[in-house]
Scaffold this active site. Structure first.
Site, PDB file in Angstrom:
ATOM      1  N   ARG A  99       0.844  -1.196   0.000  1.00 47.75           N
ATOM      2  CA  ARG A  99       0.000   0.000   0.000  1.00 47.75           C
ATOM      3  C   ARG A  99       0.888   1.259   0.000  1.00 47.75           C
ATOM      4  O   ARG A  99       1.964   1.263   0.620  1.00 47.75           O
ATOM      5  CB  ARG A  99      -0.840  -0.040   1.272  1.00 47.75           C
ATOM      6  CG  ARG A  99      -1.834   1.080   1.469  1.00 47.75           C
ATOM      7  CD  ARG A  99      -3.048   0.892   0.669  1.00 47.75           C
ATOM      8  NE  ARG A  99      -4.154   1.745   1.089  1.00 47.75           N
ATOM      9  CZ  ARG A  99      -5.144   2.096   0.279  1.00 47.75           C
ATOM     10  NH1 ARG A  99      -5.173   1.691  -0.975  1.00 47.75           N
ATOM     11  NH2 ARG A  99      -6.128   2.852   0.718  1.00 47.75           N
ATOM     12  N   THR A 387      -9.693   0.701  -9.671  1.00 42.59           N
ATOM     13  CA  THR A 387      -8.852  -0.294  -9.023  1.00 42.59           C
ATOM     14  C   THR A 387      -8.965  -1.521  -9.891  1.00 42.59           C
ATOM     15  O   THR A 387      -9.860  -1.600 -10.720  1.00 42.59           O
ATOM     16  CB  THR A 387      -9.438  -0.570  -7.613  1.00 42.59           C
ATOM     17  OG1 THR A 387      -9.416   0.647  -6.898  1.00 42.59           O
ATOM     18  CG2 THR A 387      -8.689  -1.635  -6.846  1.00 42.59           C
ATOM     19  N   THR A 405      -4.363  -0.602  -6.926  1.00 44.27           N
ATOM     20  CA  THR A 405      -5.148   0.603  -7.214  1.00 44.27           C
ATOM     21  C   THR A 405      -4.291   1.848  -7.399  1.00 44.27           C
ATOM     22  O   THR A 405      -3.203   1.971  -6.826  1.00 44.27           O
ATOM     23  CB  THR A 405      -6.160   0.848  -6.062  1.00 44.27           C
ATOM     24  OG1 THR A 405      -7.000   1.940  -6.391  1.00 44.27           O
ATOM     25  CG2 THR A 405      -5.476   1.129  -4.739  1.00 44.27           C
ATOM     26  N   ASN A 407      -6.320   4.366  -6.910  1.00 44.83           N
ATOM     27  CA  ASN A 407      -7.479   4.933  -6.225  1.00 44.83           C
ATOM     28  C   ASN A 407      -8.522   5.372  -7.227  1.00 44.83           C
ATOM     29  O   ASN A 407      -9.383   4.605  -7.599  1.00 44.83           O
ATOM     30  CB  ASN A 407      -7.104   6.075  -5.282  1.00 44.83           C
ATOM     31  CG  ASN A 407      -8.306   6.461  -4.427  1.00 44.83           C
ATOM     32  OD1 ASN A 407      -9.133   5.602  -4.132  1.00 44.83           O
ATOM     33  ND2 ASN A 407      -8.422   7.710  -4.060  1.00 44.83           N
ATOM     34  N   SER A 458      -7.919   0.984   3.412  1.00 47.83           N
ATOM     35  CA  SER A 458      -8.381   0.496   2.109  1.00 47.83           C
ATOM     36  C   SER A 458      -9.582  -0.418   2.291  1.00 47.83           C
ATOM     37  O   SER A 458      -9.832  -0.924   3.392  1.00 47.83           O
ATOM     38  CB  SER A 458      -7.246  -0.286   1.456  1.00 47.83           C
ATOM     39  OG  SER A 458      -7.685  -0.913   0.274  1.00 47.83           O
ATOM     40  N   GLY A 480     -14.177   0.451  -4.634  1.00 50.85           N
ATOM     41  CA  GLY A 480     -14.235   1.217  -3.378  1.00 50.85           C
ATOM     42  C   GLY A 480     -14.898   0.368  -2.300  1.00 50.85           C
ATOM     43  O   GLY A 480     -14.635  -0.829  -2.193  1.00 50.85           O
TER      44      GLY A 480
HETATM   45  O1  DON Z   1      -8.014   1.136  -1.431  1.00 53.34           O
HETATM   46  C1  DON Z   1      -9.195   1.409  -1.589  1.00 53.34           C
HETATM   47  O2  DON Z   1     -10.087   0.948  -0.915  1.00 53.34           O
HETATM   48  C2  DON Z   1      -9.585   2.350  -2.709  1.00 53.34           C
HETATM   49  N1  DON Z   1      -8.465   3.145  -3.102  1.00 53.34           N
HETATM   50  C3  DON Z   1     -10.121   1.542  -3.836  1.00 53.34           C
HETATM   51  C4  DON Z   1     -10.755   2.393  -4.880  1.00 53.34           C
HETATM   52  C5  DON Z   1     -11.529   1.603  -5.834  1.00 53.34           C
HETATM   53  O3  DON Z   1     -11.725   0.426  -5.715  1.00 53.34           O
HETATM   54  C6  DON Z   1     -12.109   2.308  -6.955  1.00 53.34           C
HETATM   55  N2  DON Z   1     -12.578   1.331  -7.922  1.00 53.34           N
HETATM   56  N3  DON Z   1     -13.239   1.057  -8.716  1.00 53.34           N
END
Ligand code: DON
Length: 576
Positions: A99, A387, A405, A407, A458, A480
């Site tokens: 990360r 992601t 990701t 993000n 995350s 997310g």
């Molecule tokens: O680490 C996380 O939870 C976010 N940065 C993930 C973001 C994400 O999955 C967006 N996707 N479609």
């Protein structure tokens, strides 16, 4: 002649990629030995190539990861970070945390203006949004520690794809038209051809990225300690960002103990903090274990209601307790304990939706309550939209699940001159300001405040499920906060409702995250079910955009590897 043959091959590839986008597949891809499931066929193939050359699942995962950095610039990355969960055929498990980290100069209020208000987009777009990237360190570490092949061999497909180019799918061409990307000249030049946007089927070549990947293949440490580290730091600082050469030199991959739980007769192995994924997943499953969901039926109002109530409670705890475990004490054992889940179950009314703002933790867990009281009021984070996840199973039964990701889609939109890759905006996964609701309505505590050297919380949930102690499912998704509930939806589709992995990936999703107090449903849910859920008191939000679960099942009888494609984003497993 040679270039003619090259064009014919590319044309065939375009047709192949276009045809793969047609419809949601009905059946998983079957393979006797090995499988890679990822969002891009060329990246899945890169992994397969390694296993055919004698490599294992880790070699394949690293090859797929670097290939995604080329063919899926929206999220596949060397400028971001992620998590790799490994379960070896000998039953050992490993969790590699790569990360991003906040730079040393980061401060809790860095995204607030002089009146204390959050500056719009400051943590999302541009140089200040960038966290210290972990992907190169993570992939190189995984290969060196658990792989069999050498880095130059494993990175060769990615380097070739960057140098020779690949045809863009319609969705990729659309994503690259992003307005924020146009604000950064190097991003605009490479990904938008200075305004003459790429069309579907056109070839994207990335010579700067090819050179960067060649340098990394020779010496991955250069990204953190060598000339490349200095180039990155100088360029970020020139743009007004905080990352220094020292931040890069200080970056370290962490091996952590995966979170483990059981759900009915299955073992679940998943992501520990700084992801909230494994804890929230197992907490929700523990609550649900007390109900015979199968008897209600797949996507029935009863089953969706109970599951949503479990999600609501798991996200309530996520908001309060979770953050970087190197900086906050997290009551993991209580949160994933069966007694705690039993306490939560008593608060669920099978006939009526709970109200999020009135939720109370079961009194039996006073120690959790005390912990909560010692922490200041809640804070919000945004978890935007891009992601990617990939799953691998090799011929020996080693399994790898990686979620990675930038993000947001295309990250901070910043491409550093001469280096050719996009950088993350992971700083937005921290709380910018306590108590301010954000676009996604996610609420969480001071455990996730910004601090130098901290990793932002995350939701990424790379997960492995065992049946009778044997590898059964490899799961994960982007999205997310919906990552956690997507993984739960897919897992429960197979375990509770007897769907095969493809049917389970296809099935309409649902999500509850405590706040906002609404039940999000994917289009495709039966209108009758929606009405019944409304009658129970759920505020319904219909949504179209959900993450692509890139998942593999192992058939317990035949040991066949079954790869599920997710039509939601053209996912494409490849096996042999
Ligand atoms: O680490 C996380 O939870 C976010 N940065 C993930 C973001 C994400 O999955 C967006 N996707 N479609």
């Amino acid at each position: 002649m040679r270039s003619h043959r090259h064009s014919v091959i590319l044309l065939l590839l375009v047709c192949l990629l276009a045809s793969s986008a047609l419809a949601a597949p009905m059946h998983p891809v079957h393979a006797p030995h090995a499988m890679v499931a990822s969002v891009h066929e060329l990246a899945s193939r890169a992994g397969i190539e390694m296993m055919q050359a004698g490599g294992n699942a880790i070699d394949a995962a690293v090859a797929t990861g670097f290939a995604l950095a080329v063919v899926h610039p929206q999220a596949g990355n060397i400028g971001g970070g992620g998590f790799m969960l490994i379960r070896m055929a000998d039953s050992t498990t490993h969790f590699i945390d790569f990360r991003e980290k906040a730079p040393a100069a980061a401060t809790a209020n860095m995204y607030l203006d002089s009146s204390g208000n959050v500056i719009e987009n400051a943590s999302l777009v541009g140089y200040k949004a960038i966290g210290v990237p972990g992907s190169v360190a993570g992939l190189a570490y995984a290969l060196k520690t658990y792989g069999k092949l050498a880095l130059p061999q494993v990175m060769a497909p990615a380097i070739k794809l960057a140098r020779d180019g690949y045809p863009l799918a319609w969705e990729d061409a659309e994503d690259l038209r992003d307005n924020d990307l146009a604000k950064f000249p190097e991003s605009r030049r490479i990904f938008q051809r200075n305004g003459s946007y790429f069309q579907q089927g056109e070839i994207l070549r990335q010579p700067e990225l090819a050179r960067t990947l060649e340098r990394i293949a020779k010496n991955p440490d250069e990204f953190y300690h060598g000339l490349m580290a200095r180039e990155i730091a100088t360029a970020v600082q020139k743009g007004g960002g905080l990352i220094t050469a020292d931040d890069l030199a200080q970056y370290a991959v962490k091996e952590r103990k995966p979170i483990r739980g059981t759900y009915r007769e299955y073992d679940v192995i998943s992501a520990p903090p700084p992801s909230s994924g494994g804890i929230a997943l197992i907490e929700a499953l523990n609550i649900l274990e007390g109900y015979e969901l199968a008897k209600f039926g797949n996507r029935s109002a009863e089953a969706v209601h109970l599951t949503a109530e479990a999600f609501r409670r798991a996200f309530f705890d996520r908001a309060e307790f979770l953050g970087d475990p190197d900086f906050a004490t997290i009551p993991v054992a209580q949160l994933i304990g069966k007694r705690y889940a039993a306490g939560w179950r008593e608060t669920i009314d099978p006939a009526h939706a709970s109200t999020s703002k009135d939720l109370q933790r079961p009194a039996v867990f006073n120690e959790l309550e005390r912990y909560a009281r010692t922490h200041a009021p809640t804070t919000t984070i945004r978890e935007p939209e891009n992601t990617t996840h990939y799953s691998v199973v090799d011929g020996s039964g080693n399994a790898v699940a990686v979620t990675t990701t930038l993000n947001d889609t295309l990250g901070s939109r910043v491409t550093l001159e001469g280096l050719g890759f996009l950088l993350n905006d992971e700083m937005d996964d921290f709380s910018s300001k306590q108590g301010v609701p954000n676009a996604y309505g996610l609420i969480q505590g001071p455990a996730n405040a910004i601090g130098p050297g901290k990793r932002p919380l995350s939701a990424m949930t790379p997960t492995v499920v065992l049946k009778d102690g044997k590898l059964f499912l490899v799961l994960g998704s982007p999205g997310g906060p919906t990552i956690i509930t997507t993984v739960a939806n897919i897992l429960m589709g197979v375990v509770d409702f007897g769907l095969d992995i493809q049917e389970s990936v296809n099935a309409p999703r649902f999500h509850h995250q405590w706040l906002p107090d609404e039940l999000r449903l994917e289009a495709g849910m039966s209108p009758d079910t929606v009405k019944l859920l409304q009658n129970k008191g759920h505020k319904i939000q219909m949504e179209h955009s959900w993450g692509d679960g890139e998942c593999i099942a192992v058939d317990p009888k035949t040991s066949e590897r079954l790869g599920a494609s997710d039509g939601r984003n053209n996912g494409k497993p490849v096996g042999f």
